[in-house]
Design a protein around this motif. Structure first.
Motif, short mmCIF file in Angstrom:
data_model
loop_
_atom_site.label_atom_id
_atom_site.label_comp_id
_atom_site.label_asym_id
_atom_site.label_seq_id
_atom_site.Cartn_x
_atom_site.Cartn_y
_atom_site.Cartn_z
N ASP A 167 -17.47 33.48 23.94
CA ASP A 167 -17.69 34.01 25.27
C ASP A 167 -18.23 32.93 26.21
N PRO A 168 -17.50 32.58 27.26
CA PRO A 168 -18.01 31.58 28.21
C PRO A 168 -19.28 32.03 28.93
N LEU A 169 -19.55 33.33 28.96
CA LEU A 169 -20.73 33.83 29.65
C LEU A 169 -21.91 34.09 28.71
N TYR A 170 -21.78 33.70 27.45
CA TYR A 170 -22.95 33.77 26.58
C TYR A 170 -23.97 32.77 27.10
N ARG A 171 -25.26 33.07 26.97
CA ARG A 171 -26.27 32.28 27.68
C ARG A 171 -26.24 30.80 27.31
N ARG A 172 -25.92 30.49 26.05
CA ARG A 172 -25.87 29.07 25.65
C ARG A 172 -24.70 28.37 26.33
N SER A 173 -23.57 29.05 26.43
CA SER A 173 -22.42 28.47 27.13
C SER A 173 -22.75 28.24 28.60
N VAL A 174 -23.37 29.23 29.22
CA VAL A 174 -23.73 29.12 30.63
C VAL A 174 -24.70 27.96 30.84
N ARG A 175 -25.71 27.87 29.95
CA ARG A 175 -26.73 26.82 30.10
C ARG A 175 -26.13 25.43 29.92
N VAL A 176 -25.32 25.25 28.86
CA VAL A 176 -24.74 23.94 28.59
C VAL A 176 -23.76 23.54 29.69
N SER A 177 -23.08 24.51 30.25
CA SER A 177 -22.14 24.22 31.34
C SER A 177 -22.85 23.88 32.65
N MET A 178 -24.19 24.00 32.66
CA MET A 178 -24.98 23.81 33.88
C MET A 178 -24.53 24.78 34.97
N GLY A 179 -24.11 25.97 34.55
CA GLY A 179 -23.72 27.00 35.50
C GLY A 179 -22.32 26.87 36.05
N THR A 180 -21.57 25.83 35.63
CA THR A 180 -20.22 25.67 36.18
C THR A 180 -19.30 26.81 35.78
N VAL A 181 -19.58 27.44 34.63
CA VAL A 181 -18.77 28.58 34.20
C VAL A 181 -18.89 29.75 35.17
N LEU A 182 -19.93 29.73 36.00
CA LEU A 182 -20.17 30.83 36.93
C LEU A 182 -19.33 30.73 38.19
N HIS A 183 -18.77 29.55 38.46
CA HIS A 183 -17.92 29.44 39.65
C HIS A 183 -16.52 28.90 39.35
N LEU A 184 -16.29 28.37 38.15
CA LEU A 184 -14.95 27.90 37.79
C LEU A 184 -14.12 29.09 37.29
N PRO A 185 -13.03 29.43 37.93
CA PRO A 185 -12.26 30.60 37.53
C PRO A 185 -11.75 30.48 36.08
N TRP A 186 -11.83 31.56 35.33
CA TRP A 186 -11.33 31.55 33.97
C TRP A 186 -10.77 32.92 33.61
N ALA A 187 -9.97 32.93 32.55
CA ALA A 187 -9.36 34.17 32.09
C ALA A 187 -9.28 34.16 30.58
N ARG A 188 -9.32 35.34 29.99
CA ARG A 188 -9.13 35.47 28.54
C ARG A 188 -7.71 35.96 28.28
N ALA A 189 -6.97 35.20 27.48
CA ALA A 189 -5.60 35.60 27.13
C ALA A 189 -5.63 36.87 26.30
N THR A 190 -4.66 37.72 26.50
CA THR A 190 -4.53 38.93 25.70
C THR A 190 -3.35 38.85 24.74
N GLY A 191 -2.34 38.09 25.10
CA GLY A 191 -1.22 37.84 24.21
C GLY A 191 -1.22 36.37 23.83
N TRP A 192 -1.43 36.08 22.55
CA TRP A 192 -1.56 34.68 22.15
C TRP A 192 -0.62 34.34 21.00
N PRO A 193 0.09 33.23 21.11
CA PRO A 193 0.08 32.26 22.22
C PRO A 193 1.10 32.57 23.31
#
Length: 276
Positions: A167-193
């Protein structure tokens, strides 16, 4: 709502509100609970500021008095619009409540935005998007956050994560990203690949980073105008299905005794080499 000194951590009036901050050490529990309950945690003064600046709506704040003073300007602005509690607690109380030693003294519980589909991400980015990062099954939250930070640093337009990616929004991911995950658009694929086809249909060339016999060295790779860089999980790398879904395979040239880099380090190198 006024600032609330936490003189008694067991005060039943605040039990439900403080539940967002309890048992932070239990990664598996939090990874299930936070998406289900529609929240994520922003940790540290700068990350809290970036979460609010990006328009995310807070549920509550847990702050040391010193950090509350640092955030006084944004707190006043937020509280003018949202009736949310601001809990003030000494450092010792943070550890008792959360189960971890939080030296930063600032956490905000924030409403989680709805997840985007890959199609929604592409539509939102529009034809001007030139660079994407795609992560397959990267399960370490630290690595996910570090990749987002590199992606933001090198001007990537968006990130796609596979269904099993952390999860990009898990607190460790958010902290290590220095908050960039909060403004960089992202999506989770539902059909892979299969969702890689959506990228290709939008004009992106999917380049897989892998140590394959037919791979092209990055310094010899002529990056196309629209590039989606595909990176795999920490141990095994990309799956065969993902590799088969890529248009080209590239590698980072390295000394003979070292055959690979950590996925976060590899992302930084590859993004620099293919920057537009």
């Amino acid at each position: 709502m006024p600032r609330i000194p936490l003189d008694d951590l067991a005060d039943p009036r605040y039990a439900a509100l403080l539940a967002d901050y309890t048992r932070l050490k239990d990664v598996q529990l939090r990874a299930r609970r936070e998406p289900a309950e529609g929240l994520f945690l922003a940790e540290g003064v700068e990350v809290v500021r970036r979460a609010l600046a990006a328009g995310h709506r807070p549920r509550s704040f847990l702050l040391s008095p010193a950090r509350a003073d640092e955030l006084a300007d944004v707190l006043d602005a937020v509280l003018a619009e949202h009736d949310v509690p601001v809990f003030l607690a000494p450092a010792a109380a943070f550890t008792v409540l959360t189960g971890v030693d939080l030296h930063r003294g600032a956490i905000a519980s924030v409403h989680r935005p709805p997840e985007r589909s890959v199609a929604d991400l592409l539509a939102g980015l529009g034809p001007g998007a030139r660079r994407l990062v795609v992560l397959e099954d990267v399960v370490d939250h630290t690595n996910v956050g570090a990749v987002f930070r590199s992606a933001a640093a090198f001007g990537v337009d968006g990130v796609v994560v596979s269904p099993r990616c952390a999860d990009p929004l898990y607190r460790r991911s958010v902290r290590v990203s220095m908050g960039t995950v909060l403004h960089l658009p992202w999506a989770r694929a539902t059909g892979w690949p299969g969702d890689l086809d959506l990228l290709r249909d939008s004009g992106f060339t999917v380049a897989a980073l892998a140590l394959a016999d037919d791979s092209t060295a990055l310094d010899a790779f002529d990056a196309p105008e629209r590039l989606a860089l595909l990176l795999g999980t920490e141990g095994d790398g990309l799956t065969r299905r993902a590799l088969a879904g890529a248009d080209v395979t590239v590698r980072i040239p390295m000394a003979p005794r070292v055959d690979s880099l950590n996925v976060a380090a590899a992302s930084a190198v590859a993004l620099w080499a293919t920057r537009g």
